[in-house]
Write an enzyme that holds these catalytic residues in place. Sequence first.
Site, PDB file in Angstrom:
ATOM      1  N   ASP A 184       0.806  -1.221   0.000  1.00  0.00           N
ATOM      2  CA  ASP A 184       0.000   0.000   0.000  1.00  0.00           C
ATOM      3  C   ASP A 184       0.841   1.274   0.000  1.00  0.00           C
ATOM      4  O   ASP A 184       0.676   2.146   0.870  1.00  0.00           O
ATOM      5  CB  ASP A 184      -0.936   0.018   1.217  1.00  0.00           C
ATOM      6  N   GLU A 200     -11.349   0.727  -2.870  1.00  0.00           N
ATOM      7  CA  GLU A 200     -10.626   1.134  -1.657  1.00  0.00           C
ATOM      8  C   GLU A 200      -9.377   1.918  -2.057  1.00  0.00           C
ATOM      9  O   GLU A 200      -9.122   2.171  -3.228  1.00  0.00           O
ATOM     10  CB  GLU A 200     -10.255  -0.100  -0.830  1.00  0.00           C
TER      11      GLU A 200
END
Length: 541
Positions: free
Chosen positions: A14, A187
């Site tokens: 991420d 997301e």
Amino acid sequence: MTISNPVLTGFYADPSMIRVGDTYYIANSTFEWWPGVTLHQSKDLANWQPVASPLNSITKLDMKGNPSSGGIWAPDLSYADGLFWLIYTDVKVVNGAFKDCTNYLITAPSIEGPWSDPYRLDGVGFDASLFHDDDGRKYLVQQTWDYREWHHPFNGITLTELNTETMKLMPETARRIWAGTAVKVTEGPHIYKKDGYYYLFAAEGGTMWEHQESVARSRTLDADSFEVMPNNPFIGNYVTPESYLQKQGHGALVDTPSGEWYYASLTGRPLHDATEPVHGTRGWCPLGRETSIQKVEWDEDGWPYVVGGPAGQRYVPEPVDAIATEPEQHNIEDDFTSTELEIGWNTLRVPFDETMGTVGDGALTLYGQGSLCNLFELSLVARRWRAFQFTATTCVEFNPSTYMQMAGLTNYYADMFWSWAYISWDEERQTRVIDVAQNDRNVYTTFLRENAVAIPEDVTKVWLRSKTDGITYRYEYSFDGEDWQPLGPALDSRKLSDEYVQQTYGGFFTGAFVGMAAVDLAGYRTPARFTEFSYIEDAAE
């Protein structure tokens, strides 16, 4: 000069990448591992140096009791108004209908700190980022979690304005700006402004092989105002199972001082068993989700695209204005002379302190606490696997008096998935012994049992090492550090991967670690003294 992907090997998921002046910074998720949020910096995008974590105290992060793969999800690093801004999420529930989480904000005048105490923002959803508009207003942009079983749990992207005087969100401004595409699982949002458009980059498809990054844009930040890029995905590997890089998506966009564009993305490099089809099983990633960087350009309609196609490239040209940066050294030999753990060492959920042990004067001393399944009291210090082939070695002095006391070398993914070679006490033979055990979905197996290696009474130090060779790894021991003997069976590194864990557990977002641990189930905190640790990668990899 080229960027060789992945640029951050091992569990660095991420990525949130920004540029300040001539320096680039990346923040990565850490989940239940301490310290929370890793930081790296670079001036060439190819080589990265670690920076001390901003979450370095319990006042900023308290994860005691957090489930495996809870904790820090998808931090967001930004820079505005002379400050670094860091948004991070602490997730307390990973299984089932609920994802209880809290989003926090901290700021600092420098990447090295000092970082402010956290401002508590909301719990609407995870993967929050902060968008600084050019009119001075700021907005929290986040995934929206819907617990209702008759709804899809990923309920689009919510935007909420931040009051910078109070550092509180204004819930009356909250609105969903994008529902996502039919790929679902929307997301990891980030917003960028370019040529009058707000560009929304968001991950979709989940964290496994279907993972991708989608793009939408709008002239405003109004509710449901974003149009979808016609040639999505921006990046992804679902249709390219033979690519060296897999799972690409969830990342951040940055421009260079010369006006080039790059995108930092999470990625995975699967290992393949010879009996498994590449187009079927797709493989196993014990190194976890890593960080890659791709070159980006813009088409005549103003949409971004990855140079070389959405599958990405293993080798990417460096920026024309790159300034050479020293590469991070993965190989380490630590003799524990420092009174603090160096960057690269990690503990679980809480910082290393006097409850867990001490370091300095040539030893890391760990006091035995709970088992390696314990979510509250655990003495474990470990490092990421950074390569598929490496050797990790330690030397330990340990004098147990019961089988409830153990200390040794562990390869660890999560509380239900780990193995170790350890010293304990055999009450039948009345001697210290070395054994190997594995915890596989909480099925615990001791491999040597009555054939555990007896330690001679005059031996004070035992060397343990783990040799990892791709799909398998095995343990060895020595009484002098030179003559090594095999210990137990070859073990399967696939059991330390997201792909294996996700078959039975809802949190599968980290990667394999190797390190030292001490356990005392009797409760006497028996010390284990580790006098050295080395991690050496195979030069041939």
